[in-house]
Write a protein that holds these residues in place. Structure first.
Motif, PDB file in Angstrom:
ATOM      1  N   ASN A 146      -0.577  11.586  -0.139  1.00  0.00           N
ATOM      2  CA  ASN A 146      -0.662  10.195   0.300  1.00  0.00           C
ATOM      3  C   ASN A 146      -0.594  10.078   1.819  1.00  0.00           C
ATOM      4  O   ASN A 146      -1.270   9.236   2.421  1.00  0.00           O
ATOM      5  N   ALA A 147       0.230  10.909   2.452  1.00  0.00           N
ATOM      6  CA  ALA A 147       0.283  10.900   3.921  1.00  0.00           C
ATOM      7  C   ALA A 147      -1.071  11.279   4.504  1.00  0.00           C
ATOM      8  O   ALA A 147      -1.523  10.685   5.497  1.00  0.00           O
ATOM      9  N   ALA A 148      -1.730  12.261   3.888  1.00  0.00           N
ATOM     10  CA  ALA A 148      -3.053  12.673   4.365  1.00  0.00           C
ATOM     11  C   ALA A 148      -4.067  11.548   4.202  1.00  0.00           C
ATOM     12  O   ALA A 148      -4.881  11.291   5.103  1.00  0.00           O
ATOM     13  N   VAL A 149      -4.022  10.849   3.068  1.00  0.00           N
ATOM     14  CA  VAL A 149      -4.983   9.772   2.821  1.00  0.00           C
ATOM     15  C   VAL A 149      -4.742   8.590   3.757  1.00  0.00           C
ATOM     16  O   VAL A 149      -5.682   8.018   4.323  1.00  0.00           O
ATOM     17  N   VAL A 150      -3.471   8.198   3.948  1.00  0.00           N
ATOM     18  CA  VAL A 150      -3.178   7.094   4.861  1.00  0.00           C
ATOM     19  C   VAL A 150      -3.529   7.481   6.296  1.00  0.00           C
ATOM     20  O   VAL A 150      -4.046   6.661   7.065  1.00  0.00           O
ATOM     21  N   SER A 151      -3.274   8.745   6.661  1.00  0.00           N
ATOM     22  CA  SER A 151      -3.676   9.209   7.992  1.00  0.00           C
ATOM     23  C   SER A 151      -5.189   9.145   8.144  1.00  0.00           C
ATOM     24  O   SER A 151      -5.705   8.771   9.200  1.00  0.00           O
ATOM     25  N   LEU A 152      -5.897   9.517   7.088  1.00  0.00           N
ATOM     26  CA  LEU A 152      -7.358   9.421   7.110  1.00  0.00           C
ATOM     27  C   LEU A 152      -7.806   7.983   7.315  1.00  0.00           C
ATOM     28  O   LEU A 152      -8.721   7.708   8.100  1.00  0.00           O
ATOM     29  N   ALA A 280       6.079   9.301   8.480  1.00  0.00           N
ATOM     30  CA  ALA A 280       6.730   8.849   7.245  1.00  0.00           C
ATOM     31  C   ALA A 280       7.491   9.969   6.549  1.00  0.00           C
ATOM     32  O   ALA A 280       8.662   9.813   6.182  1.00  0.00           O
ATOM     33  N   ARG A 281       6.859  11.106   6.359  1.00  0.00           N
ATOM     34  CA  ARG A 281       7.496  12.170   5.591  1.00  0.00           C
ATOM     35  C   ARG A 281       8.730  12.750   6.302  1.00  0.00           C
ATOM     36  O   ARG A 281       9.788  12.880   5.677  1.00  0.00           O
ATOM     37  N   PRO A 282       8.660  13.121   7.599  1.00  0.00           N
ATOM     38  CA  PRO A 282       9.876  13.644   8.244  1.00  0.00           C
ATOM     39  C   PRO A 282      10.999  12.617   8.334  1.00  0.00           C
ATOM     40  O   PRO A 282      12.177  12.964   8.186  1.00  0.00           O
ATOM     41  N   LEU A 283      10.666  11.337   8.559  1.00  0.00           N
ATOM     42  CA  LEU A 283      11.704  10.309   8.592  1.00  0.00           C
ATOM     43  C   LEU A 283      12.359  10.151   7.220  1.00  0.00           C
ATOM     44  O   LEU A 283      13.590  10.012   7.117  1.00  0.00           O
ATOM     45  N   GLY A 331       1.660   1.866   8.351  1.00  0.00           N
ATOM     46  CA  GLY A 331       1.336   3.247   8.025  1.00  0.00           C
ATOM     47  C   GLY A 331       2.474   3.952   7.313  1.00  0.00           C
ATOM     48  O   GLY A 331       2.265   4.644   6.311  1.00  0.00           O
ATOM     49  N   THR A 332       3.699   3.770   7.814  1.00  0.00           N
ATOM     50  CA  THR A 332       4.863   4.371   7.157  1.00  0.00           C
ATOM     51  C   THR A 332       5.077   3.780   5.766  1.00  0.00           C
ATOM     52  O   THR A 332       5.319   4.506   4.792  1.00  0.00           O
ATOM     53  N   ALA A 333       4.983   2.450   5.663  1.00  0.00           N
ATOM     54  CA  ALA A 333       5.201   1.781   4.385  1.00  0.00           C
ATOM     55  C   ALA A 333       4.152   2.183   3.356  1.00  0.00           C
ATOM     56  O   ALA A 333       4.460   2.320   2.157  1.00  0.00           O
ATOM     57  N   LEU A 336       5.105   5.795   1.941  1.00  0.00           N
ATOM     58  CA  LEU A 336       6.307   5.795   1.116  1.00  0.00           C
ATOM     59  C   LEU A 336       6.172   4.879  -0.093  1.00  0.00           C
ATOM     60  O   LEU A 336       6.599   5.223  -1.196  1.00  0.00           O
ATOM     61  N   GLY A 337       5.581   3.700   0.101  1.00  0.00           N
ATOM     62  CA  GLY A 337       5.445   2.755  -0.994  1.00  0.00           C
ATOM     63  C   GLY A 337       4.488   3.237  -2.065  1.00  0.00           C
ATOM     64  O   GLY A 337       4.783   3.134  -3.263  1.00  0.00           O
ATOM     65  N   VAL A 338       3.339   3.773  -1.657  1.00  0.00           N
ATOM     66  CA  VAL A 338       2.368   4.259  -2.638  1.00  0.00           C
ATOM     67  C   VAL A 338       2.939   5.455  -3.403  1.00  0.00           C
ATOM     68  O   VAL A 338       2.786   5.557  -4.630  1.00  0.00           O
ATOM     69  N   SER A 339       3.618   6.368  -2.702  1.00  0.00           N
ATOM     70  CA  SER A 339       4.215   7.520  -3.384  1.00  0.00           C
ATOM     71  C   SER A 339       5.261   7.075  -4.393  1.00  0.00           C
ATOM     72  O   SER A 339       5.340   7.606  -5.509  1.00  0.00           O
ATOM     73  N   LEU A 340       6.073   6.096  -4.020  1.00  0.00           N
ATOM     74  CA  LEU A 340       7.119   5.614  -4.918  1.00  0.00           C
ATOM     75  C   LEU A 340       6.527   4.993  -6.173  1.00  0.00           C
ATOM     76  O   LEU A 340       6.940   5.296  -7.297  1.00  0.00           O
ATOM     77  N   ARG A 341       5.543   4.141  -6.006  1.00  0.00           N
ATOM     78  CA  ARG A 341       4.999   3.467  -7.187  1.00  0.00           C
ATOM     79  C   ARG A 341       4.222   4.433  -8.077  1.00  0.00           C
ATOM     80  O   ARG A 341       4.198   4.274  -9.305  1.00  0.00           O
ATOM     81  N   GLN A 342       3.593   5.463  -7.500  1.00  0.00           N
ATOM     82  CA  GLN A 342       2.905   6.450  -8.332  1.00  0.00           C
ATOM     83  C   GLN A 342       3.891   7.282  -9.137  1.00  0.00           C
ATOM     84  O   GLN A 342       3.646   7.595 -10.305  1.00  0.00           O
TER      85      GLN A 342
END
Length: 432
Positions: A146-152, A280-283, A331-333, A336-342
């Protein structure tokens, strides 16, 4: 589909790499069109603020019209075919704009029809893409994916919207839309390589469509964390859309700036989105997923109040800084939000969960665009910009006031058997 639950790197999964590159092409084209299509209306057709608002509203109205049933349909179909068909439809629709312009037959009605139908295709592409991702990469790699996709998406905002402004300035807006069509076509061709070992479609369901839609709504709105995530994201989209709808009018007509300057302003927002996604991930590893989501909202969302100060000289820079910080929070939300709901959703409900979120989030875009057009006509661009910025600045409150703020780690993935248990308790038939 390929699934690798043992690795925490999605890049080891071939189908993820293929999906990622296809999405990059699609996102690039979409972001060029994001700049070019409203400028076709403003520059080529002399559209008013209300007409520009209507154009933006129609581009997202499809999520209100078919968003919820689309989730149930996607749960029944091969996701790869859904993605390919959506890209081909978007390519064909977008190519009709420069063709009509060259034939001197382009009208606002034509633009309205194109953006509405393109929005319908985007419904299926977005729901299908977010439902495919967890099945491709497995649970261990989900946050990284998800971080890769949001970064994209952020990089596409920078490159696509910057390129969109430049293409409009060099080649005119209708010609720039042709690039959008070609990018969607290239994405469709790339997607043909996904899913060599894709599972067959599920067996026909005995549950009625209405019951399946209701099941997805209950899953999202009946869970305090999912509900808070949905409300925060909905407010975010509402505020962002109000602001974005009036920015072309503000830049081109009131400030006398170029389309290239507008593209750069939007590209700066993409840079903020990228920075937020990468952090997002390191935080989250240091502070916890929920606390990071809440704290970034408290610290960054109020920066949106700088955006209405936009004007000549240093005020343009101040507004740009506010926009960058606001996008960093988003971007951070998003990661984290998409990963949580998945992770909180069984595979069998992924399409309907994503459709419910997209219905609310993109429905907010439609409402925001219509509201921006109405406020722009009645009260002016400045007041409209303030209204959108205030909504964006306060968008973090649902998450801050929910159990999300105390969550340290992502939950264990829910098994599909949980859906059958819920169906039994409510007296409904479980999906076949």
């Amino acid at each position: 589909m390929q699934t690798d639950t043992r690795s925490d790197s999605p890049w080891r999964v071939r189908d993820f790499r293929t999906l990622f590159t296809a999405t990059a092409l699609s996102q690039l084209g979409t972001n060029v069109g994001y700049v070019a299509v409203p400028l076709v209306a403003v520059a080529a057709l002399d559209a008013s603020p209300g007409q520009v608002g209507a154009l933006a509203a129609l581009s997202t109205l499809a999520f209100l019209l078919i968003g919820l049933p689309a989730g149930a349909w996607v749960d029944r179909m091969r996701h790869r075919r859904v993605l390919i068909a959506a890209d081909l439809v978007r390519a064909a629709l977008n190519v009709s704009i420069p063709l009509a312009w060259w034939l001197d037959a382009l009208t606002l009605g034509h633009l309205y029809a194109v953006v509405l139908l393109t929005g319908c295709a985007t419904v299926f592409f977005d729901v299908g893409s977010q439902s495919t991702l967890p099945q491709l990469v497995g649970s261990q790699a989900l946050v990284s994916a998800n971080a890769a996709v949001v970064s994209l998406q952020a990089v596409s905002n920078i490159a696509g919207r910057g390129a969109g402004g430049g293409l409009v300035q060099l080649l005119t807006a209708p010609v720039a839309v042709l690039f959008t069509a070609l990018a969607h076509l290239a994405s469709a061709l790339r997607l043909t390589a996904v899913g060599g070992r894709q599972a067959p479609p599920p067996a026909p369901r005995r549950t009625r469509l209405r019951a399946q839609i209701a099941e997805g709504l209950r899953h999202v709105l009946g869970n305090a964390e999912l509900r808070a995530l949905a409300l925060t994201a909905t407010l975010t989209n509402l505020g962002v859309q109000i602001v974005n709808t009036v920015l072309p009018i503000l830049f081109v007509r009131e400030l006398g700036l170029s389309a290239g300057a507008l593209g750069l302003f939007w590209a700066a927002g993409g840079l903020g989105l990228l920075l937020g996604a990468r952090c997002a991930r390191p935080l989250a590893a240091r502070l916890g997923h929920g606390r990071t989501h809440a704290l970034t909202g408290v610290l960054l969302a109020p920066a949106a109040l700088l955006v209405p100060l936009i004007g000549p000289g240093p005020w343009l820079w101040a507004a740009g800084l506010g926009w960058v910080l606001s996008m960093a929070k988003i971007g951070t939300a998003n990661v984290l939000g998409v990963s949580l709901r998945q992770r909180m959703t069984p595979d069998v409900l992924l399409g309907r969960m994503n459709a419910t979120f997209r219905f609310m989030l993109t429905g907010a875009l439609a409402v925001g665009a219509a509201l921006a057009g109405l406020l722009g006509e009645l009260m002016g661009v400045g007041v409209t910009l303030w209204a959108g910025s205030v909504v964006l600045a306060a968008s973090f409150l649902p998450v801050l006031l929910s159990p999300v703020r105390t969550r340290r780690d992502l939950p264990a993935r829910q098994p599909d058997s949980a859906v059958a248990g819920e169906a039994a308790r409510t007296g409904e038939e479980a999906p076949a």
